[in-house]
Design an enzyme around this catalytic site. Structure first.
Site: not given
Ligand code: GLY
Length: 562
Positions: A97, A371, A413, A442-443
């Site tokens: 990340r 994404t 985010d 994040s998701s």
């Molecule tokens: N930017 C989308 C995520 O990290 O979930």
């Protein structure tokens, strides 16, 4: 009459065959399989497998290729997560990340006290320190077999020699042009001197080819130091960005222990924080395990109500508790993913009435759906689920001049500002506020399932917060509803995220009766064109054959096996 008879005979011969393979047959392969959102990239990964590469080798090569052929989300200037399950030994989660630069501050998204959306999402300040190159390299170092440069080489060729622009790429490039128009290097790379590219045109990216060549030769040093880093920092300095050489050289991917759960006897292996995805996925599965979803049926009001209520609760906890674990050591991940907690949650669900999300004063920060995910299984049944992103489609829209790659806008985010109250409500729960070196929540939910201790399913999707619910539904479709990989991907999807208090449902995905049933229970419904782009591989437990489902909600994706 004669025509009717012929039709009847054809139906009798053809239908049993179709039924035997399922209405939507998966792509099958014996040895290895790569599923991604772009066909050339999937083929490159499959070739790597055919040449003796591991699942990690193939995932790395596919990811580099997507950075060229699927620039809306494939990247070297963003970040993501790679979940690896070896055929023997412990699974690992590679967290690459992006991080906030050292000069970042929690209140940096305020402009004279007022929240500044443009600054948070579309300025050079919105760029996080990229993680992709470090993450792919770390996973390759531990689990790769082929030389690193061989994994980057196909992407270099595609960038240098170019490739034919598809209808989908032309459409998406045209859509992003207004955002890129401020940045001459972006316009030079992605248009023909300002004119949008048409399907059939060839897209060449020579600067990107040079950067990839440095990465192929030097590894992460070819990105985080030397010429590539100089070009990135020069772009930052020219536009009040704050990423420095020190931020770039300090970047390191982290190896984390995956989260584990169980669902109806299957093991769930998924991404821990800084993704919220794994925690929410396991929490929802734990709640749903208490209901006979198979008997209740796919897409019925009863099943959809139970799913929506489990989503509501998981997303409320996501907002309250989750962020970067290195900055939030006391997050109650163990409790949220426990079976007793699910029992408590289930007790709060009224099967005859929709709950009400509370407080009504919270709004989620804006999040993009752009994404991308790829799933890979190799001959030895090592598996990779990799989800990575630039945040928005084409990220910040900023191509680094001379380096040819897009910068993310992942800082968007992070939550907006401490305790910030807007007319809509509070934005900014503490665990996910901006801080130097921190990773934004994040998701992304790369996930692998085991059945009887063996690899069973690899899944993941893009889609911002909807990712978590899309992945959930691929699992329910396979485990509860007995669908094959392709049917599980094709089936209609819903999304509830606590607030706004509404169920988003895919157009044509569900019967009017089911939707009206939800309305009668008190749910508010919102129609959406589509949700997510899941890429799924199942290892057939009886035949050991790999069966893939590729998501046709968007064009260009492909499952390629060998
Ligand atoms: N930017 C989308 C995520 O990290 O979930």
């Amino acid at each position: 009459m004669q025509r009717t008879l012929i039709a009847l005979v054809v139906a009798l011969i053809v239908l049993p065959f179709a039924a035997a393979h399922g209405a939507n047959a998966p792509i099958m392969a014996n040895n290895g399989m790569v599923v991604s959102q772009e066909e050339k990239a999937s083929r490159i990964g499959a070739d790597i497998l055919a040449n003796g590469g591991t699942a990690v080798d193939a995932a790395v090569a596919t990811a580099f290729a997507l950075a060229v052929t699927h620039p809306t989300a494939g990247n070297i200037g963003g970040g993501g997560f790679l979940l690896f399950r070896p055929n023997s030994g412990d699974p690992l989660a590679y967290d690459f990340r992006e991080t906030a630069p050292a000069a970042a501050r929690a209140d940096m998204w305020l402009n004279e006290g007022t929240y500044d959306f443009e600054r948070h999402h579309f300025s050079h300040l919105a760029v996080g320190v990229p993680g992709t190159v470090a993450g792919l390299h770390a996973a390759w170092q531990a689990h790769g077999r082929l030389p690193w440069k061989d994994l980057v080489a196909p992407a270099i060729t595609l960038a240098r020699d170019g490739f034919v622009v598809t209808h989908e790429l032309a459409r998406s490039l045209r859509a992003v042009l207004p955002r890129m128009s401020k940045y001459p290097a972006s316009i030079a790379q992605f248009t023909r001197k300002g004119t949008p590219l048409e399907p059939g045109d060839v897209l060449r990216q020579p600067d990107l080819a040079e950067t990839l060549t440095r990465i192929a030769a030097e590894g992460p040093a070819g990105f985080y130091t030397g010429r590539t880093a100089d070009l990135m920092v020069a772009e930052m300095k020219a536009h009040q960005g704050i990423i420095t050489h020190a931020d770039l050289s300090a970047y390191a991917a982290k190896v984390r222990t995956p989260l584990r759960g169980t669902y109806r006897g299957l093991n769930i292996i998924t991404m821990p924080p800084p993704s919220s995805g794994g925690v929410a996925l396991i929490a929802m599965l734990n709640v749903l395990e208490g209901y006979p979803l198979n008997e209740l049926g796919f897409g019925t009001t009863a099943t959809l109500h139970r799913m929506a209520e489990s989503m509501r609760r998981a997303f409320a906890d996501r907002a309250r508790y989750l962020g970067d674990p290195d900055f939030n050591p006391d997050m109650p991940v163990g409790e949220l993913t426990s079976k007793p907690y699910a029992t408590q949650q289930r007790a709060s669900i009224d099967l005859a009435r929709a709950s009400v999300s509370d407080p009504a004063t919270f709004t989620w920060p804006k999040e993009s759906k752009e994404t991308t995910h790829l799933s890979v299984v190799d001959k030895e049944r090592n598996a990779v689920a990799l989800t990575y992103t630039l945040e928005y489609g084409y990220g910040s829209g900023i191509v680094v001049p001379g380096a040819g790659f897009l910068l993310n806008n992942e800082m968007g985010d992070f939550n907006a500002s401490p305790g910030l109250t807007s007319s809509e409500g509070l934005i900014g729960t503490d665990p996910n506020l901006t801080a130097p070196g921190k990773r934004m929540l994040s998701s992304m939910t790369p996930t692998i399932l085991e059945r009887d201790g063996q690899l069973f399913m690899v899944t993941g999707s893009p889609g911002g917060r909807t990712i978590i619910n899309t992945v959930l539904q691929t699992v329910l479709n396979v485990v509860d509803h007995g669908m094959n990989a392709q049917t599980a991907v094709d089936a209609g999807r819903i999304h509830h995220q606590w607030l706004p208090d509404a169920i988003a449902y895919e157009r044509h995905g569900f019967s009017l009766d089911s939707l009206n049933g939800l309305r009668a229970l008190g749910h508010t419904l919102r129609e959406i064109p589509y949700q997510g782009v899941a890429e799924v591989i199942i290892v057939n437990p009886e035949t050991s054959v790999l069966e893939a489902g590729v998501d046709r909600r968007v064009p260009d994706g492909a499952a390629v096996g060998n």
